[in-house]
Motif scaffolding. Structure first.
Motif, short mmCIF file in Angstrom:
data_model
loop_
_atom_site.label_atom_id
_atom_site.label_comp_id
_atom_site.label_asym_id
_atom_site.label_seq_id
_atom_site.Cartn_x
_atom_site.Cartn_y
_atom_site.Cartn_z
N ARG A 27 0.84 -1.18 0.00
CA ARG A 27 0.00 0.00 0.00
C ARG A 27 0.88 1.24 0.00
NH1 ARG A 27 -2.51 0.80 4.46
NH2 ARG A 27 -3.86 2.22 3.37
N LYS A 53 0.38 -3.43 -8.26
CA LYS A 53 -1.03 -3.21 -7.96
C LYS A 53 -1.35 -3.69 -6.54
CE LYS A 53 -1.01 -2.18 -12.22
NZ LYS A 53 0.13 -1.33 -12.36
N CYS A 54 -2.28 -2.97 -5.92
CA CYS A 54 -2.69 -3.38 -4.58
C CYS A 54 -3.62 -4.58 -4.68
CB CYS A 54 -3.45 -2.25 -3.91
SG CYS A 54 -2.48 -0.76 -3.78
N ARG A 55 -3.37 -5.59 -3.93
CA ARG A 55 -4.22 -6.79 -3.95
C ARG A 55 -4.60 -7.18 -2.52
NH1 ARG A 55 -3.49 -8.59 -9.29
NH2 ARG A 55 -4.04 -6.61 -10.14
N THR A 216 -6.84 6.81 -2.37
CA THR A 216 -6.27 6.07 -3.50
C THR A 216 -5.17 5.11 -3.08
OG1 THR A 216 -4.56 7.73 -3.90
CG2 THR A 216 -6.67 8.03 -5.05
N HIS A 271 -10.84 5.68 -8.25
CA HIS A 271 -9.52 5.16 -8.66
C HIS A 271 -9.64 3.70 -9.07
CE1 HIS A 271 -9.58 3.30 -4.76
NE2 HIS A 271 -8.38 2.81 -4.90
N ASP A 273 -6.44 2.00 -9.42
CA ASP A 273 -5.36 1.54 -8.54
C ASP A 273 -4.65 2.78 -8.01
OD1 ASP A 273 -3.35 2.37 -10.41
OD2 ASP A 273 -3.63 0.49 -11.50
N ALA A 274 -3.56 2.55 -7.27
CA ALA A 274 -2.93 3.68 -6.57
C ALA A 274 -2.34 4.74 -7.49
CB ALA A 274 -1.83 3.14 -5.64
N SER A 314 -13.11 -0.49 -6.85
CA SER A 314 -11.89 -1.29 -7.04
C SER A 314 -11.62 -2.06 -5.76
CB SER A 314 -10.69 -0.39 -7.32
OG SER A 314 -10.88 0.25 -8.55
N GLY A 317 -8.27 -6.52 -6.58
CA GLY A 317 -7.91 -7.03 -7.90
C GLY A 317 -9.07 -7.10 -8.88
N SER A 340 -4.11 -2.14 -15.70
CA SER A 340 -3.87 -2.27 -14.26
C SER A 340 -3.81 -3.73 -13.84
CB SER A 340 -4.99 -1.54 -13.52
OG SER A 340 -4.97 -1.80 -12.18
N GLN A 342 -6.14 -6.01 -13.73
CA GLN A 342 -7.23 -6.43 -12.85
C GLN A 342 -8.38 -6.98 -13.70
OE1 GLN A 342 -7.82 -4.05 -9.20
NE2 GLN A 342 -6.79 -2.40 -10.28
#
Ligand code: CIR
Length: 368
Positions: A27, A53-55, A216, A271, A273-274, A314, A317, A340, A342
Motif C-alpha cells: 500500500r 497493484k494493490c491486492r 487512492t 480510482h 489503482d494507486a 476497485s 484485484g 492495471s 485487474q
C-alpha cells in the motif's frame, strides 16, 4: 543482458519481493531494494512499488439491505412524482442483489438489515425528528456516506443531509465490534477534548458524506460539495493525520451546466489503482484535473464521456463498473482495467441511480 536472462531475473526478483513483502503490504508507495544470487553473482534490484497493484487489501465490505421505503429517498431532481425518478422496487432489489453478488466475488460482504422501526428500537424513533410517518431512512442503503475508513481507523460521519442523520449509529456499533478504532463525528459537536480547533470553530457545523472522500492508497482526497463542508474536510485532516489529505474545491459550481451535476466527488472521480484515476470528459473533469495539477499530483487519469462510468469499485484485484450504453467509455474502462492487470465486472444499478446512488455508495470496504 540477453532477453531470457532478463526474464528470469524479473521472475526471480518478483518472487523474492513477494516473499519478503506480502502483496497486502504494497500500500505504501516507495522504493525497495532486493538482493539475490543469479548464478555466481549477487544482484541487487530496485522495485518502485508504485508500479505494482494493490491486492487483497480489504477484508470485509459493509453493505445494507434496500429498505422498502427506498422510493422516498432523496434525489437532486427533487420531484419524486417525475416518472423518470419513479423506482421499480422489484428491479431495484434485483439490481442491488446483483451488485452484492459482484462484490462477493472480491470480498466477504457483511449485509446489515435495512433500518426499520424494529431495527432502530423505540428510543431512536422517539428522538428522531427526521422520521416522518412510515419512512425510516429511505437512503440507508447508501452506507458509504456514513463512514470514512482507512486501515484500522474509521471516522463515522455527520451526514450532510439532515434527513439522513442517524443512519450512522448502527454502522458505528458494527465497526466497534469489528475491532476498529472508530470515532463518531456526531459525538464531537461541542467537545473541545480533541480535534480542538475543529470542534471549537466548526465542530457544530462540520458535515461529511463518505461519497466525497476518496483514498487512492497514496492520497486522501476530500471533495467539498453540498454535503461536505470545509469544517468536515478539516475534521478528516485532523483525524487522519498520517495521510496526505488533499481538499478539492466543489466541482459542481456555476459554469458547469450541461454536465450532469455530481452529488459527491466519487460520483465522478474514483480510482482503479494507486496510480490511476477516472474522471469525466467536460468541465467537471477539467476542474478536477486543474486542482490536481495545482498540487502537482502524479496520476494517470482516464477521461470518460459517460460520467456515471467514472464511479467504479476497485476491490482486491477486481474493478466493478456500471453497464453503460456508451461504447467509448466502456472501451476506455476496459483498457484502463487491463492495463492495471485487474478483472472487470459489469453490473446494472440504474434503479439506484434514480436516487443519485452510484456504485461505490452501496458499500464500505474495510481492512478490519
Ligand atoms: C442522497 O441524496 O444522499 C442519496 N439519495 C444518494 C446518496 C449516494 N451516495 C453516494 O453516492 N455516496
Amino acid at each position: 543482458v540477453p532477453l531470457g536472462q532478463a526474464a528470469r531475473f524479473g521472475k526471480n526478483f518478483f518472487h523474492r519481493l513477494k516473499s519478503r513483502y506480502p502483496l497486502q503490504s504494497f500500500r505504501q508507495i516507495g522504493t525497495f531494494l532486493c538482493s539475490f544470487p543469479i548464478g555466481k553473482r549477487k544482484v541487487t534490484a530496485v522495485a518502485h512499488i508504485s508500479s505494482l497493484k494493490c491486492r487483497n487489501i480489504y477484508s470485509v465490505a459493509l453493505a445494507r439491505q434496500l429498505p422498502d421505503c427506498f422510493p422516498d429517498a432523496i434525489c437532486m431532481d427533487g420531484d419524486i412524482n417525475n416518472a423518470n425518478n419513479a423506482v421499480n422496487m422489484k428491479v431495484a432489489k434485483a439490481q442491488h442483489q446483483e451488485y452484492l453478488q459482484a462484490l462477493r466475488m472480491c470480498i466477504p460482504v457483511l449485509e446489515l438489515p435495512a433500518l426499520s422501526p424494529e431495527v432502530l428500537g423505540t428510543d431512536d424513533i422517539d428522538d428522531k425528528d427526521n422520521i416522518a410517518g412510515t419512512k425510516y431512512y429511505p437512503d440507508c442503503v447508501f452506507v458509504e456516506d456514513t463512514v470514512v475508513a482507512i486501515g484500522q481507523y474509521a471516522l463515522v460521519t455527520r451526514l450532510g443531509h439532515p434527513s439522513r442523520r442517524g443512519e450512522e449509529k448502527h454502522v458505528y456499533e458494527v465497526l466497534k465490534q469489528l475491532g476498529m478504532n472508530v470515532i463518531n463525528m456526531n459525538d464531537y459537536q461541542d467537545s473541545t477534548e480533541w480535534i480542538h480547533d475543529v470542534a471549537k470553530k466548526g465542530g457544530e457545523t462540520a458535515t461529511v458524506d463518505g461519497g466525497d472522500v476518496l483514498y487512492t492508497g497514496r492520497h486522501l482526497f476530500v471533495g467539498l460539495s453540498n454535503r461536505t463542508n470545509m469544517e468536515g474536510a478539516t475534521f478528516i485532516r485532523h483525524y487522519f493525520t498520517s495521510y496526505d489529505v488533499i481538499i478539492l474545491p466543489q466541482l459542481n459550481v456555476a459554469g458547469t451546466t450541461g454536465n450532469p451535476v455530481p452529488l459527491h466527488l466519487k460520483s465522478v472521480v474514483t480510482h482503479i489503482d494507486a496510480g490511476t484515476l477516472l474522471a469525466p470528459v467536460g468541465l467537471i473533469g477539467d476542474r478536477f484535473l486543474e486542482a490536481m495539477r495545482a498540487k502537482d499530483l502524479d496520476y494517470t487519469v482516464y477521461r470518460l464521456p459517460d460520467s456515471l462510468s467514472c464511479n467504479v469499485v476497485s476491490c482486491n484485484g477486481q474493478v466493478i463498473v456500471q453497464n453503460t450504453s456508451c461504447q467509448k467509455s466502456m472501451r476506455i474502462l476496459h483498457d484502463a482495467v487491463m492495463e492495471s492487470d485487474q478483472d472487470l465486472i459489469c453490473v446494472d444499478t440504474s434503479e439506484l441511480a434514480k436516487k443519485d446512488g452510484a456504485l461505490t455508495c452501496c458499500s464500505v470496504l474495510l481492512e478490519a
